[in-house]
Design an enzyme around this catalytic site. Structure first.
Site, short mmCIF file in Angstrom:
data_model
loop_
_atom_site.label_atom_id
_atom_site.label_comp_id
_atom_site.label_asym_id
_atom_site.label_seq_id
_atom_site.Cartn_x
_atom_site.Cartn_y
_atom_site.Cartn_z
N LYS A 40 -12.93 -7.85 -7.69
CA LYS A 40 -13.49 -8.48 -6.53
C LYS A 40 -14.92 -8.11 -6.59
CE LYS A 40 -10.20 -5.57 -3.82
NZ LYS A 40 -10.06 -4.07 -2.87
N LYS A 42 1.12 -1.23 -0.20
CA LYS A 42 0.19 -0.06 -0.35
C LYS A 42 1.01 1.23 -0.67
CE LYS A 42 -3.91 -2.28 0.82
NZ LYS A 42 -5.37 -2.07 -0.12
O1 OSB Z 1 -7.66 -2.59 -2.12
O2 OSB Z 1 -7.39 -4.37 -2.56
C1 OSB Z 1 -7.51 -3.60 -1.91
C2 OSB Z 1 -8.53 -4.60 1.64
C3 OSB Z 1 -9.52 -3.40 1.92
C4 OSB Z 1 -9.86 -2.74 0.86
C5 OSB Z 1 -9.57 -2.61 -0.31
C6 OSB Z 1 -7.81 -3.62 -0.56
C7 OSB Z 1 -8.03 -4.64 0.60
C8 OSB Z 1 -6.91 -5.22 0.00
C9 OSB Z 1 -6.79 -6.35 1.29
O3 OSB Z 1 -6.04 -4.77 -0.29
C10 OSB Z 1 -6.45 -7.60 0.27
C11 OSB Z 1 -6.30 -8.49 0.94
O4 OSB Z 1 -7.81 -9.12 1.19
O5 OSB Z 1 -5.97 -9.68 1.09
MG MG Z 2 -6.60 -1.91 -4.55
#
Ligand code: OSB
Ligand code: MG
Length: 396
Positions: free
Chosen positions: A290, A180
């Site tokens: 997703k 991130k």
């Molecule tokens: O942007 O992928 C994302 C978790 C919450 C909200 C947004 C994101 C995420 C993750 C988690 O990156 C990914 C996971 O479930 O391991």
């Molecule tokens: Mg993402």
């Protein structure tokens, strides 16, 4: 689009529902998950549970966020839409009988947006269909792979914490890391990881933290192009599709941009592919699929099929789902269109307690097994312990 053949949803015997329930769970994360939009130590998630007359139980997950920070959807809105609209309509309009996927879509169509809540109900429906037909979810969705590649999404705020989590992940066998990033915490962290692990598949997720009209932001993003990243996910706001494509083209970035928050359905994917083509950078677009963000697993299959037909790489993203949601995501990822590692697990379980056994585990080659039958066994005792609210609807 007119030449594109949408995949046909599998048929099945009518499902006669007797009960529909929504369960709110409160889960404690093993490690805090930190992104540009905040820190999570625990989280609530919603389960939709459907019971049929002949005793089948299907469960689907709506992995809501506590606040509308990632998407405008969030727990209380998701719960409200399920309770006030989606579930009563299944009961009243369909009289609890679902003959085919189209029946479910007819319930969804009059409800604008609210894709997370639709996903939970739809996932529970697929769970039932799989049991009724006695087939794996993966094969219902056209997936054939026996295992899929998995990556780790690191959600940490300090360089030391990120490096520590990265090292644990490498030890555990992960072949792909996602970090991130946000303004001020981008080059420094990615470069450190790249120096430490020159060959790892590395990608960055900005969760919309950059402004395309701020020259410091653009300059920072441009320097990431030297780090041999697999992709950069969603630098700009969700409704800035055009700015993403223009940024890719104007700076001739070799790192592909991956869209997450911008993609709400197949139509958004179609427009993104058209835009990248108009800018002549179409080989540098990636789609993060997703299911909750696009309104369900079948829409995810449609998107994957469309991406495959247009040679656009895609992968299955995660929303810190429970083991149930993760097993479903892994089943989806078995579709041959998914050709990049998905966010399916972490070096340690996400939660101190989870609701399904077994949980996905990483193999030393960085892959996870796709369930060939049932997706695991629900741990009802733990589920009840984690439950903070439950709403039951009887079909009348
Ligand atoms: O942007 O992928 C994302 C978790 C919450 C909200 C947004 C994101 C995420 C993750 C988690 O990156 C990914 C996971 O479930 O391991
Ligand atoms: Mg993402």
């Amino acid at each position: 689009m007119s030449l594109f053949q949408l995949p046909q949803a599998p048929t099945h015997e009518p499902l006669q529902l007797t009960w529909l329930s929504v369960i709110q769970l409160r889960l404690k994360l093993q490690k805090p998950f930190i992104t540009s939009f905040g820190r999570q130590d625990e989280r609530d998630t919603l389960l939709v549970m459907l019971r049929t007359q002949d005793g089948l139980v299907g469960i689907g997950e709506t992995p809501s966020m506590a606040a509308p920070m990632y998407d405008e959807n969030y727990l209380w809105a998701d719960l409200d839409v399920l309770q006030r609209f989606l579930i009563p309509t299944v009961s009243e309009q369909l009289k609890g009988v679902i003959c085919c996927f189209d029946d479910l879509e007819s319930i969804f169509k009059p409800v604008k947006g609210h894709r997370f809540s639709k996903c939970g109900l739809e996932a529970a429906y697929w769970h039932l269909v799989a049991q009724q037909k006695n087939v794996a979810l993966a094969s219902l969705w056209g997936g054939r792979a026996e295992s899929v590649q998995a990556g780790f999404s690191i959600g940490a705020k300090t360089l030391d914490d990120v490096l520590e989590r990265a090292e644990r992940a490498i030890q555990a066998g992960f072949k792909r890391l996602k970090v991130k990033i946000w303004p001020g915490f981008d080059r420094i962290v990615l470069e450190a990881i790249r120096n430490q692990y020159p060959n790892i598949m590395l990608q960055a997720d900005a969760n919309t933290a950059y402004d395309p009209f701020l020259s410091e932001h653009i300059a920072a993003l441009k320097t990431l192009d030297e780090l041999d990243l697999l992709l950069i996910e969603q630098p700009f706001a969700e409704n800035r599709l055009l700015d993403h494509a223009r940024f890719q083209a104007e700076h001739n970035l070799k790192t592909p941009i991956c869209l997450d928050e911008s993609i709400r359905d197949l139509n958004d994917v179609r427009q993104a592919i058209d835009l990248w083509r108009l800018f002549e950078v179409s080989e540098r677009l990636v789609i993060n699929v997703k299911p909750p963000r696009v309104g369900g697993y079948w829409e995810s299959v449609r998107i994957a099929t469309y991406c495959q037909a247009h040679q656009v790489p895609c992968w299955v993203g995660g929303m810190l789902e429970t083991g149930l949601g993760k097993w479903m995501n892994i089943s989806l990822a078995a579709h041959s269109a998914f050709n990049l590692p998905g966010d399916h697990l972490q070096p340690q379980p996400y939660y101190q307690q989870d609701i399904i056994n077994p949980l996905p585990t990483l193999r030393t080659d960085g892959t996870v097994i796709v369930p060939s039958g049932e997706i695991g066994e629900i741990d009802w005792e733990t589920l009840e312990r984690l439950q903070v609210a439950r709403f039951d609807f009887q079909v009348n």
